[in-house]
Design a protein around this motif. Sequence first.
Motif, mmCIF file in Angstrom:
data_model
loop_
_atom_site.group_PDB
_atom_site.id
_atom_site.type_symbol
_atom_site.label_atom_id
_atom_site.label_comp_id
_atom_site.label_asym_id
_atom_site.label_seq_id
_atom_site.Cartn_x
_atom_site.Cartn_y
_atom_site.Cartn_z
ATOM 1 N N ASP A 183 0.878 -1.173 0.000
ATOM 2 C CA ASP A 183 0.000 0.000 0.000
ATOM 3 C C ASP A 183 0.916 1.224 0.000
ATOM 4 N N ARG A 184 1.028 1.856 -1.193
ATOM 5 C CA ARG A 184 1.985 2.976 -1.309
ATOM 6 C C ARG A 184 1.332 4.309 -0.987
ATOM 7 N N SER A 185 0.012 4.266 -0.744
ATOM 8 C CA SER A 185 -0.693 5.539 -0.554
ATOM 9 C C SER A 185 -0.191 6.276 0.693
ATOM 10 N N ILE A 186 0.298 5.529 1.702
ATOM 11 C CA ILE A 186 0.681 6.241 2.936
ATOM 12 C C ILE A 186 1.932 7.097 2.726
ATOM 13 N N TYR A 187 2.802 6.773 1.765
ATOM 14 C CA TYR A 187 3.984 7.632 1.562
ATOM 15 C C TYR A 187 3.933 8.415 0.252
ATOM 16 N N GLU A 188 2.729 8.608 -0.226
ATOM 17 C CA GLU A 188 2.523 9.342 -1.478
ATOM 18 C C GLU A 188 3.140 10.750 -1.459
ATOM 19 N N GLU A 189 3.172 11.396 -0.280
ATOM 20 C CA GLU A 189 3.689 12.775 -0.182
ATOM 21 C C GLU A 189 5.201 12.820 0.025
ATOM 22 N N LEU A 190 5.832 11.651 0.116
ATOM 23 C CA LEU A 190 7.294 11.617 0.318
ATOM 24 C C LEU A 190 7.994 11.309 -0.999
ATOM 25 N N HIS A 191 9.329 11.407 -0.973
ATOM 26 C CA HIS A 191 10.117 11.104 -2.172
ATOM 27 C C HIS A 191 10.618 9.663 -2.090
ATOM 28 N N VAL A 192 9.945 8.795 -2.799
ATOM 29 C CA VAL A 192 10.341 7.376 -2.802
ATOM 30 C C VAL A 192 10.500 6.946 -4.254
ATOM 31 N N HIS A 193 11.658 6.415 -4.574
ATOM 32 C CA HIS A 193 11.915 5.955 -5.944
ATOM 33 C C HIS A 193 11.604 4.464 -6.005
ATOM 34 N N GLU A 194 10.542 4.147 -6.739
ATOM 35 C CA GLU A 194 10.069 2.753 -6.733
ATOM 36 C C GLU A 194 10.454 2.001 -8.008
ATOM 37 N N CYS A 195 10.556 0.710 -7.888
ATOM 38 C CA CYS A 195 10.805 -0.144 -9.051
ATOM 39 C C CYS A 195 9.507 -0.274 -9.861
ATOM 40 N N TYR A 196 9.622 -0.136 -11.187
ATOM 41 C CA TYR A 196 8.398 -0.198 -11.999
ATOM 42 C C TYR A 196 7.828 -1.602 -12.093
ATOM 43 N N ALA A 197 8.615 -2.604 -11.735
ATOM 44 C CA ALA A 197 8.091 -3.975 -11.814
ATOM 45 C C ALA A 197 7.522 -4.446 -10.472
ATOM 46 N N THR A 198 8.259 -4.188 -9.388
ATOM 47 C CA THR A 198 7.820 -4.765 -8.109
ATOM 48 C C THR A 198 7.154 -3.751 -7.185
ATOM 49 N N GLN A 199 7.343 -2.482 -7.444
ATOM 50 C CA GLN A 199 6.842 -1.398 -6.582
ATOM 51 C C GLN A 199 7.539 -1.365 -5.221
ATOM 52 N N GLY A 200 8.679 -2.042 -5.117
ATOM 53 C CA GLY A 200 9.523 -1.908 -3.924
ATOM 54 C C GLY A 200 10.489 -0.765 -4.159
ATOM 55 N N PRO A 201 11.219 -0.312 -3.112
ATOM 56 C CA PRO A 201 12.224 0.742 -3.314
ATOM 57 C C PRO A 201 13.280 0.283 -4.325
ATOM 58 N N ILE A 202 13.658 1.190 -5.222
ATOM 59 C CA ILE A 202 14.374 0.801 -6.435
ATOM 60 C C ILE A 202 15.715 0.111 -6.191
ATOM 61 N N LYS A 203 16.506 0.618 -5.232
ATOM 62 C CA LYS A 203 17.863 0.059 -5.102
ATOM 63 C C LYS A 203 17.800 -1.409 -4.663
ATOM 64 N N LEU A 204 16.931 -1.689 -3.709
ATOM 65 C CA LEU A 204 16.795 -3.078 -3.266
ATOM 66 C C LEU A 204 16.190 -3.922 -4.389
ATOM 67 N N ALA A 205 15.184 -3.377 -5.058
ATOM 68 C CA ALA A 205 14.521 -4.136 -6.123
ATOM 69 C C ALA A 205 15.525 -4.510 -7.218
ATOM 70 N N ALA A 206 16.431 -3.573 -7.540
ATOM 71 C CA ALA A 206 17.417 -3.855 -8.591
ATOM 72 C C ALA A 206 18.305 -5.015 -8.172
ATOM 73 N N LYS A 207 18.698 -5.031 -6.923
ATOM 74 C CA LYS A 207 19.530 -6.148 -6.423
ATOM 75 C C LYS A 207 18.742 -7.454 -6.500
ATOM 76 N N LEU A 208 17.477 -7.394 -6.105
ATOM 77 C CA LEU A 208 16.677 -8.626 -6.072
ATOM 78 C C LEU A 208 16.423 -9.150 -7.480
ATOM 79 N N LEU A 209 16.190 -8.227 -8.432
ATOM 80 C CA LEU A 209 15.934 -8.678 -9.803
ATOM 81 C C LEU A 209 17.168 -9.341 -10.392
ATOM 82 N N GLY A 210 18.336 -8.969 -9.872
ATOM 83 C CA GLY A 210 19.586 -9.567 -10.362
ATOM 84 C C GLY A 210 19.843 -10.944 -9.787
ATOM 85 N N GLU A 211 19.054 -11.344 -8.798
ATOM 86 C CA GLU A 211 19.310 -12.659 -8.188
ATOM 87 C C GLU A 211 18.770 -13.762 -9.080
#
Length: 455
Positions: A373-401
């Motif tokens: 549920d991303r609505s709670i941090y809608e007013e903050l600056h969060v860079h999300e992964c377009y595939a998983t909707q997790g925070p991008i840096k972690l998502a990039a690492k996970l997609l590489g696994e």
Amino acid sequence: MSRIVIIGAGPIGLEAALLARQLGHDVHVFEKGRVAENILDWGHVQLFSPFGMNSSEWGRAALAKAIGENSLPRADELLTGREFTERYLIPLSQLPELVGRIHEHSQVLTISRRHFRKTEGVGGTARSSEPFQLLIEQTSTSRSVISTDDMDREPRGESEGRILARHEVVEQYVDERIELADVVLDCSGTYPHHNWLGDGGMPCCGERDGLTEADYRLPMINAERFANLITIVVGSGFSAATSVVALAELARHAPRTKVLWFAKSPPSQTESAGPIVRVPNDSLLARDQLAAKANALASLGHFTNTSSPEAKHHPVVWFADVAIKSLTPTQTCRDFEGFGVELDWSRAAGQGSDPLSRLIVDRIIANVGYRPDRSIYEELHVHECYATQGPIKLAAKLLGETSADCLTQTSHGGDVLKNPEPNFFILGSKSYGRNSNFLLRVGIEQVREVVSRIA
Ligand SMILES: Cc1cc2nc3c(=O)[nH]c(=O)nc-3n(C[C@H](O)[C@H](O)[C@H](O)COP(=O)(O)OP(=O)(O)OC[C@H]3O[C@@H](n4cnc5c(N)ncnc54)[C@H](O)[C@@H]3O)c2cc1C
């Protein structure tokens, strides 16, 4: 000392709260339901990772001191969700360090930076000069017993009164307030924000009105609700496998119980004979046994237009790569509120004519995964992964696994959990977004890395 607000009193929120308290921070946890609300929802299901992997050393040590080492589960014990909650998470929440700091029935509705709109202070350090502000909705309940004469009275004040049997009046008060914080840890999980069962991840026709939230969870499979009925299970993961195996077990005692399992074929035909991808040499024995059982049931009843007609007569019939096109609430032949279901065979490769286009079923269980549920941090600056909707840096690492085994995962370090919004961290299952490989062991590691670095 920082003022830390933690969203969610699930296992990761509680571990984070305890560690932060031990390090001397001022911590408050806001939980929309009860402690471990989400785990209690599937409390009847057994975790496949042992207790030692699901708990932190600081949590176990604090509890050993408070209630004695012998009161803790053994490291190799496989607990149900309820046992894990009752024997570890609730005692953790009651430790002296956390007394008065866990606020149940307090939902975080939204978070922003004080005095900064989303479009302001972009890229600079200005935003971090102001604290976070969180809008909290707290629900409190009061119960009182009234005499019969009182029952005709109007409910008092602005609250809504509801009169129950035995003349008990339950009144609910909803209150909103703002809390400030230097650091926010969003540990609010993904359960129960479900995905949709339709093709391509969107709702199929009729799904939004036809199914309820409960249809996307892991129900207790009991005779009262499922015996001798036809149930569709949708999903290709371990939750779907859990539902299918439990229904097949029920069918041994109630032989007219039928499961129609809609699950994708495994990515490579060599991997398994059924839909669940098994981890080679899986060290989590309980997980592997579940996968093996579910696949064996599916392969016996694999139904295509070329399969033998007997496939239809197994308790579990597997419709590989068949989608649900629409569902409509319908009266079944048992005079029961069920569903008329229309099938889409277009993805099932190599099929000639569609062997079956419509079904009437009694129940639908959609174990199709969960999303943040991303609505709670809608007013903050969060860079999300377009595939998983997790925070991008972690998502990039996970997609590489490449390994299918989530046990081989590490937490990838605290830096991948940083967001453009300073001091806002997403931890636990929510940090994986729609990636379902999260394990508590990884979340505990995230907590250690992030909390120990908070100034
Ligand atoms: C059926 C099932 C079996 C699993 N088995 C295992 C296993 O064997 N081993 C393993 O390692 N992992 C397992 N997992 C995965 C994962 O470990 C669990 O989902 C775990 O509960 C995640 O912990 P969490 O603290 O991140 O989130 P959650 O347990 O989901 O906790 C989040 C909390 O935040 C609260 N919350 C949500 N939104 C708000 C809000 N806006 N304001 C305030 N509070 C909020 C919720 O009520 C909840 O209490 C399983 C998951 C499922 C669904």
